[in-house]
Design a protein around this motif. Structure first.
Motif, mmCIF file in Angstrom:
data_model
loop_
_atom_site.group_PDB
_atom_site.id
_atom_site.type_symbol
_atom_site.label_atom_id
_atom_site.label_comp_id
_atom_site.label_asym_id
_atom_site.label_seq_id
_atom_site.Cartn_x
_atom_site.Cartn_y
_atom_site.Cartn_z
ATOM 1 N N LEU B 54 0.831 -1.205 0.000
ATOM 2 C CA LEU B 54 0.000 0.000 0.000
ATOM 3 C C LEU B 54 0.865 1.253 0.000
ATOM 4 O O LEU B 54 0.638 2.188 -0.766
ATOM 5 C CB LEU B 54 -0.916 -0.011 1.218
ATOM 6 N N SER B 55 1.870 1.241 0.866
ATOM 7 C CA SER B 55 2.708 2.422 0.997
ATOM 8 C C SER B 55 3.425 2.752 -0.313
ATOM 9 O O SER B 55 3.498 3.906 -0.722
ATOM 10 C CB SER B 55 3.715 2.192 2.117
ATOM 11 N N GLU B 56 3.938 1.716 -0.961
ATOM 12 C CA GLU B 56 4.623 1.956 -2.233
ATOM 13 C C GLU B 56 3.672 2.471 -3.292
ATOM 14 O O GLU B 56 4.083 3.139 -4.235
ATOM 15 C CB GLU B 56 5.289 0.664 -2.721
ATOM 16 N N ALA B 57 2.396 2.120 -3.133
ATOM 17 C CA ALA B 57 1.412 2.616 -4.095
ATOM 18 C C ALA B 57 1.039 4.062 -3.785
ATOM 19 O O ALA B 57 0.132 4.609 -4.392
ATOM 20 C CB ALA B 57 0.181 1.729 -4.095
ATOM 21 N N GLY B 58 1.732 4.642 -2.804
ATOM 22 C CA GLY B 58 1.520 6.056 -2.528
ATOM 23 C C GLY B 58 0.455 6.345 -1.491
ATOM 24 O O GLY B 58 0.060 7.496 -1.313
ATOM 25 N N VAL B 59 -0.015 5.326 -0.809
ATOM 26 C CA VAL B 59 -1.015 5.549 0.235
ATOM 27 C C VAL B 59 -0.302 6.079 1.476
ATOM 28 O O VAL B 59 0.652 5.465 1.927
ATOM 29 C CB VAL B 59 -1.744 4.236 0.570
ATOM 30 N N PRO B 60 -0.748 7.196 2.018
ATOM 31 C CA PRO B 60 -0.106 7.712 3.232
ATOM 32 C C PRO B 60 -0.266 6.727 4.386
ATOM 33 O O PRO B 60 -1.285 6.043 4.485
ATOM 34 C CB PRO B 60 -0.841 9.019 3.515
ATOM 35 N N LEU B 61 0.729 6.687 5.251
ATOM 36 C CA LEU B 61 0.707 5.685 6.314
ATOM 37 C C LEU B 61 -0.525 5.821 7.202
ATOM 38 O O LEU B 61 -1.044 4.820 7.699
ATOM 39 C CB LEU B 61 1.980 5.797 7.151
ATOM 40 N N SER B 62 -0.989 7.040 7.390
ATOM 41 C CA SER B 62 -2.179 7.211 8.226
ATOM 42 C C SER B 62 -3.363 6.471 7.598
ATOM 43 O O SER B 62 -4.165 5.845 8.282
ATOM 44 C CB SER B 62 -2.502 8.689 8.377
ATOM 45 N N ARG B 63 -3.434 6.546 6.279
ATOM 46 C CA ARG B 63 -4.502 5.824 5.569
ATOM 47 C C ARG B 63 -4.258 4.328 5.624
ATOM 48 O O ARG B 63 -5.194 3.544 5.772
ATOM 49 C CB ARG B 63 -4.550 6.304 4.111
ATOM 50 N N VAL B 64 -3.025 3.914 5.515
ATOM 51 C CA VAL B 64 -2.717 2.484 5.576
ATOM 52 C C VAL B 64 -3.224 1.922 6.896
ATOM 53 O O VAL B 64 -3.822 0.850 6.946
ATOM 54 C CB VAL B 64 -1.201 2.238 5.436
ATOM 55 N N ARG B 65 -2.988 2.681 7.955
ATOM 56 C CA ARG B 65 -3.428 2.219 9.269
ATOM 57 C C ARG B 65 -4.937 1.964 9.276
ATOM 58 O O ARG B 65 -5.410 0.952 9.761
ATOM 59 C CB ARG B 65 -3.069 3.256 10.332
ATOM 60 N N GLU B 66 -5.680 2.899 8.704
ATOM 61 C CA GLU B 66 -7.125 2.705 8.623
ATOM 62 C C GLU B 66 -7.471 1.456 7.812
ATOM 63 O O GLU B 66 -8.312 0.660 8.203
ATOM 64 C CB GLU B 66 -7.788 3.907 7.953
ATOM 65 N N LEU B 67 -6.787 1.305 6.699
ATOM 66 C CA LEU B 67 -7.128 0.210 5.791
ATOM 67 C C LEU B 67 -6.848 -1.158 6.401
ATOM 68 O O LEU B 67 -7.567 -2.117 6.146
ATOM 69 C CB LEU B 67 -6.364 0.358 4.472
ATOM 70 N N LEU B 68 -5.785 -1.224 7.207
ATOM 71 C CA LEU B 68 -5.458 -2.513 7.814
ATOM 72 C C LEU B 68 -6.576 -2.943 8.756
ATOM 73 O O LEU B 68 -6.806 -4.129 8.965
ATOM 74 C CB LEU B 68 -4.140 -2.414 8.583
ATOM 75 N N ALA B 69 -7.280 -1.949 9.303
ATOM 76 C CA ALA B 69 -8.342 -2.259 10.257
ATOM 77 C C ALA B 69 -9.710 -2.324 9.572
ATOM 78 O O ALA B 69 -10.713 -2.611 10.217
ATOM 79 C CB ALA B 69 -8.371 -1.198 11.352
ATOM 80 N N ALA B 70 -9.737 -2.051 8.280
ATOM 81 C CA ALA B 70 -11.023 -1.962 7.588
ATOM 82 C C ALA B 70 -11.558 -3.345 7.228
ATOM 83 O O ALA B 70 -10.789 -4.299 7.075
ATOM 84 C CB ALA B 70 -10.874 -1.122 6.324
ATOM 85 N N ASP B 71 -12.871 -3.418 7.076
ATOM 86 C CA ASP B 71 -13.443 -4.691 6.625
ATOM 87 C C ASP B 71 -13.233 -4.817 5.119
ATOM 88 O O ASP B 71 -12.938 -3.832 4.436
ATOM 89 C CB ASP B 71 -14.924 -4.779 7.005
ATOM 90 N N PRO B 72 -13.377 -6.031 4.601
ATOM 91 C CA PRO B 72 -13.037 -6.288 3.185
ATOM 92 C C PRO B 72 -13.770 -5.367 2.212
ATOM 93 O O PRO B 72 -13.207 -4.981 1.193
ATOM 94 C CB PRO B 72 -13.475 -7.741 2.983
ATOM 95 N N GLU B 73 -14.999 -5.008 2.588
ATOM 96 C CA GLU B 73 -15.780 -4.167 1.680
ATOM 97 C C GLU B 73 -15.156 -2.779 1.558
ATOM 98 O O GLU B 73 -14.900 -2.274 0.454
ATOM 99 C CB GLU B 73 -17.202 -4.063 2.221
#
Lengths: 268, 268
Positions: B54-73
């Motif tokens: 995710l990070s290499e795809a340019g997603v900011p780490l703050s967003r990555v943190r959210e995504l790791l906790a997000a449901d599949p949808e």
DNA sequence: CTTGACATTGACGCAGCGTCAGGGTCCGAC
DNA sequence: GTCGGACCCTGACGCTGCGTCAATGTCAAG
């Protein structure tokens, strides 16, 4: 003459950026009017647009500074360099698109494709999901510690799983799942395991594969034992039959120093 | 279990990055061994590779943190978003490639294409490079301050330059180059200029074009006067003939308040 | 016992600005 | 005048995602 915001607006950058360029010596400070405001001539527009164009193309400002002072030949060479960089960046982005697509599809990306294939094959044979999960975790660890041996181990495992007898044995083990250590089926399974080990030993099969390190083997055995309640009992039964360990299973020392035998090794 | 450098190496990130992810709560701190070293299990590998991807795809780490906790949808939706971003980034990079190519080809990029065409046309007519240069600078300023009127002004100028008489006049003016203010050709040129002005006034030609602001006109006139030694004298001669200014040339007040006249306006 | 490759925490540094804060200036409207 | 709103100025801190010391502790091999 242009004010700073006119200049910035026309060149498509922010006022703050223009001031930053002044501060870092990228763009020369222009004349000030009597109230201290910066006033820009047309040359500043041209320069600023050059700076913006280079900067947006990802050229660090320090490099931009050099390029603005460079002669046309150096400049052309640098532009060639930049263009190459942009092209590779584009293909990188394309790679990232594929990777996140795989992520979205649920792939872990932590395993080389041959291991994925192997796990899929096992799933096809009807192996229990829990079994597959610890198998997967084990392979992640193996791949992390011995990336260049994964191919070899994988080939051995593939061969085992394609061998009907061994596959049946594995399937029966996997089916034990939550059964207790005193399950009556365990001795027979230990017998079948030993039979394959002896057969493999007779053919010196798997002897070409370096076993994994003792610490890694211990770790993998540990996970195995922790995951399946019947595992300690199975190891005991194997011990009674002259074999010790699991990942790096080998003949028990009393019967001779017992060369390690990696045939069943990577079962976890 | 894996050490931090094994983990990092296999996941393709630096040790520093892993520690950074711990510090910012992206990756949970693992157990420590008895000497305080971090020890990682397979799950950390999977997580870390997700983070990296995710990070290499340019997603900011703050967003990555959210995504790791997000449901599949939510995750799938986010991936869609990311993919869109990657696609637009790719096309941006392609745009930047084109832009720096134009830079390398010597274009200033500070001018809209119609002005470039116009300057090329003038070059084709044999106008002196110095003349073209100040013409270019002037148009940069005009475009910077009145971007939406450039098209209109440009149309007027094009018409002038395609008109053979006016073009000849301009060419003759441009040819004066470095001549002195007492050059004997000047009065005749002033006469010809006035002739075209009168003709244009009679037809109310150019009356549809708002003149440029007084300050800008003054500025452009200033450059004109500073660049050509003969310019002040020409303005004097025009004054004698009842016309004042250059960019925003108009009848001198004595003969009536004199409506501004933009016909020759943008000549500088 | 040393040596060199690892590990630990803590701290500062970097680019390229964004974003206040705390002023002054200009210009048109009233 | 003078008031408001849009500019301008300098100076300073904030942000991301780590890189890069520094000072110290551990581990494995020779």
């Amino acid at each position: 003459m242009l004010t700073i915001s006119q200049l910035a607006g026309y060149a498509g950058v922010t006022v703050r950026a223009v001031r930053h360029y002044h501060a870092t010596g990228l763009l020369p400070e222009p004349e000030r009017d009597r109230s201290g405001y910066r006033r820009y001539g047309p040359h500043a527009v041209v320069e600023l647009i050059r700076i913006r164009t280079l900067s947006e193309a990802g050229v660090p400002l320090s490099r931009v500074r050099e390029l603005l002072a460079a002669d046309p030949e150096q400049f052309a060479a640098a532009v060639g360099e930049i263009d190459r960089r942009l092209r590779t960046e584009i293909s990188e982005l394309r790679r990232h698109r594929k990777r996140i697509a795989r992520l979205a599809a649920g792939e872990s990306l932590a395993l080389p494709p041959e291991v994925i294939d192997y796990l899929d094959r096992m799933r096809g044979f009807g192996f229990d999901e829990r079994f597959l999960e610890i198998e997967r975790d084990s392979w992640i660890l193996i791949a992390a510690q011995l990336p260049d041996r994964v191919g070899l181990y994988m080939a051995i495992k593939r061969a085992q799983v394609e061998h009907e007898g061994i596959r049946r044995l594995y399937l029966d083990l996997a089916e034990l799942a939550d059964c207790t250590p005193d399950d009556p089926r365990l001795p027979a399974l230990a017998d079948r395991t030993v039979a394959f080990l002896e057969a493999a030993a007779a053919q010196a099969q798997g002897a070409d594969a370096e076993p994994v390190g003792d610490d890694l083997a211990r770790l993998l055995d540990g996970t195995f034992v922790e995951t399946f309640a019947w595992a300690p009992r199975l190891l005991e039964l194997l011990e009674e039959r002259g074999w010790t360990g699991w990942t790096n299973i080998r003949r028990t020392p009393p019967t001779g120093a017992g060369r390690r035998h990696g045939a069943l090794a990577a079962a976890r």
